[in-house]
Motif scaffolding. Structure first.
Motif, PDB file in Angstrom:
ATOM      1  N   ASP A  31      31.588 110.475 -35.882  1.00 52.48           N
ATOM      2  CA  ASP A  31      30.949 110.154 -34.598  1.00 52.48           C
ATOM      3  C   ASP A  31      30.165 111.393 -34.170  1.00 52.48           C
ATOM      4  O   ASP A  31      30.699 112.513 -34.203  1.00 52.48           O
ATOM      5  CB  ASP A  31      32.058 109.833 -33.570  1.00 52.48           C
ATOM      6  N   SER A  32      28.907 111.213 -33.769  1.00 56.22           N
ATOM      7  CA  SER A  32      28.040 112.383 -33.571  1.00 56.22           C
ATOM      8  C   SER A  32      28.615 113.347 -32.522  1.00 56.22           C
ATOM      9  O   SER A  32      28.527 114.572 -32.702  1.00 56.22           O
ATOM     10  CB  SER A  32      26.641 111.942 -33.164  1.00 56.22           C
ATOM     11  N   GLU A  33      29.220 112.792 -31.467  1.00 55.70           N
ATOM     12  CA  GLU A  33      29.772 113.651 -30.411  1.00 55.70           C
ATOM     13  C   GLU A  33      30.944 114.481 -30.941  1.00 55.70           C
ATOM     14  O   GLU A  33      31.057 115.664 -30.659  1.00 55.70           O
ATOM     15  CB  GLU A  33      30.269 112.811 -29.224  1.00 55.70           C
TER      16      GLU A  33
ATOM     17  N   ASN B 182      31.686 102.244 -25.573  1.00 53.84           N
ATOM     18  CA  ASN B 182      31.639 103.200 -26.691  1.00 53.84           C
ATOM     19  C   ASN B 182      32.056 104.594 -26.220  1.00 53.84           C
ATOM     20  O   ASN B 182      32.852 105.259 -26.884  1.00 53.84           O
ATOM     21  CB  ASN B 182      30.235 103.228 -27.300  1.00 53.84           C
TER      22      ASN B 182
ATOM     23  N   LYS C  17      36.064 104.659 -35.154  1.00 50.33           N
ATOM     24  CA  LYS C  17      36.819 105.213 -34.015  1.00 50.33           C
ATOM     25  C   LYS C  17      37.915 104.278 -33.549  1.00 50.33           C
ATOM     26  O   LYS C  17      38.943 104.706 -33.029  1.00 50.33           O
ATOM     27  CB  LYS C  17      35.857 105.564 -32.873  1.00 50.33           C
TER      28      LYS C  17
ATOM     29  N   GLU D 153      35.281 106.789 -27.212  1.00 48.30           N
ATOM     30  CA  GLU D 153      35.100 108.169 -27.694  1.00 48.30           C
ATOM     31  C   GLU D 153      35.942 109.182 -26.918  1.00 48.30           C
ATOM     32  O   GLU D 153      36.353 110.207 -27.462  1.00 48.30           O
ATOM     33  CB  GLU D 153      33.607 108.544 -27.635  1.00 48.30           C
TER      34      GLU D 153
HETATM   35 MG    MG Z   1      29.163 108.425 -30.813  1.00 47.81          MG
END
Ligand code: MG
Ligand code: NAD
Length: 404
Positions: A152-154, A226, A127, A230
């Motif tokens: 990135d999971s989000e 983080n 990121k 994000e």
């Molecule tokens: Mg994440």
């Protein structure tokens, strides 16, 4: 296309290892072209023996020497290359169709940009590179027919919940999208009073309650930097202004994020807190937007999850999250606040991990960097690297000079 030819940048890290775990489950679909690592020779040797890539890339001569000797002992024909130029070469080689960008920090920027210029499918875990070079990277991707697939999971969750748009990321205010909600676990100190955060040790900061990750992102999760990174990442991936992005604390990490539509619907993606889920989604997407691949992760059983809770983030305690929103807003009218914030944070996190500053000093250094350094709007990759370098020099000196 029957097979993807893959370069994994940062193969020896947490995301790199999870990527190869998924790839190993589908040997007919993926061929590994190159693997890269920094210092973990044992891991890289084992990965080369298992996946037989054409190239392995490391950063210095000594590590390359050791790796070559180990590969020779194991009769592995992988050629060992050295340096940043080699990282860029394996990210942009004509044979390669997809690049997993999983180097941590600003070090991932040049190879990720090389992949963008070469028109690759980029599976983006790194990121920091998008935070630093969002405008340039998204433009380069569009100009060269590259594709950005969020790991990135989000962001992978948001990508899955947005209206499908033939592989291109979309913006808010199109197709009925009203806003994006990023969920955050809140990290290990969610319920720790701010007065007790002063004496946190690096190991305590890295002990994340839900996710197993590299040390830098673990500290970023503990400070909520983080989530701040994000927010900026979501802005560039999905073309959403800061006021269209909300953060909500959700300690169970079951809902990975959601898209809110103008009719009152919200679409969320759920799953276990295991990065192989978004990685498998993006790997499958390299073939087609509707493909799915097994990841080794079970489907979630909601009845075993108990209750899910949500609340607002505390921006007084988690200063870094506020700073990231501030930086994103400031950059809308020109500037380089996001690059400054990212670089300062990398230096501060490193200093914290090496016990030169305390936990709460990370956000102090970042705030002072943003207040002190006004470095103009970057127009090129060289400009971006110059702002990054200037900020690192300032933050390093500042940490040495000031007794925190
Ligand atoms: Mg994440
Ligand atoms: P990690 O520390 O476990 O691995 C980092 C990788 O980068 C290693 O292969 C290391 O050898 C390599 N590397 C480190 N410094 C380098 C340098 N200077 N030059 C070249 N290579 C270098 O980190 P991670 O947790 O796998 O995270 C990787 C990236 O993915 C980060 O940007 C992180 O924010 C992002 N990410 C990670 C997770 C996760 O669950 N781990 C989740 C979302 C996003």
């Amino acid at each position: 296309m029957t097979q993807q030819i893959l370069t994994v940048l940062g193969a020896t890290g947490s995301i790199g290892c999870s990527t190869l775990d998924v790839v190993a489950r589908h040997p007919e679909k993926f061929k590994v072209f190159a693997l890269t690592g920094h210092r973990q020779v044992d891991v890289l040797t084992a990965q080369c023996v298992q996946f037989q890539p054409k190239y392995a890339v490391v950063l210095d001569d000594d590590i390359a020497h050791t790796l070559r000797a180990r590969l020779c002992e194991q009769s592995c024909a992988t050629e060992v290359l050295i340096g940043v130029e080699a990282l860029c070469q394996v990210a942009s080689a004509p044979e390669v169709t997809a690049v997993m960008a999983a180097i941590v920090g600003a070090a991932g920027l040049l190879p990720t940009m090389a992949a963008a210029r070469a028109g690759k499918k980029i599976l983006l875990a790194n990121k920091e590179s998008l935070v630093m070079a969002g405008a340039l990277m998204t433009r380069t991707i569009a100009e060269n027919g590259a594709v950005l697939l969020p790991i990135d999971s989000e962001h992978n969750a948001l990508y899955q919940c947005l209206p499908s748009c033939d592989d291109t990321v979309t913006g808010v205010n199109v197709r009925g999208v009203a806003s994006l909600t990023l969920t955050a676990s809140g990290g290990p100190f969610l319920h720790t009073p701010i007065e007790q955060l002063h004496n946190i040790t690096p190991d305590e900061a890295c002990a994340h309650p839900r996710w197993s990750m590299g040390r830098k992102i673990s500290v970023d999760s503990a400070t909520m930097m983080n989530k701040g990174l994000e927010v900026i990442e979501a802005h560039w991936l999905f073309d959403v202004p800061p006021e269209g992005i909300n953060v909500v604390i959700h300690p169970q990490s079951v809902i990975h994020s959601m898209v809110n539509y103008v009719d009152g619907s919200s679409l969320a993606q759920l799953g276990h807190a295991d990065m192989r889920v978004p990685i498998a989604h993006a790997l499958a997407h390299c073939f087609s937007a509707t493909d799915r691949l097994t990841s080794g992760v079970d489907v979630m059983r909601l009845a075993q999850m108990g209750s899910l809770t949500f609340f607002e983030p505390d921006l007084v305690k988690f200063v870094n999250l506020r700073l990231a929103f501030d930086a994103l807003r400031a950059d809308a009218t020109g500037g380089s606040a996001a690059i400054v914030l990212n670089a300062s944070n990398e230096v501060a996190v490193d200093a914290f991990l090496n016990q030169r500053i305390r936990f709460l000093d990370i956000a102090r250094v970042n705030e002072q960097a943003l207040n002190t350094l006004v470095l103009g709007t970057p127009n090129s990759l060289d400009d971006i690297c110059a702002v990054d370098a200037q900020t690192r020099a300032w933050a390093t000196e500042h940490i040495q000079k000031v007794s925190f």
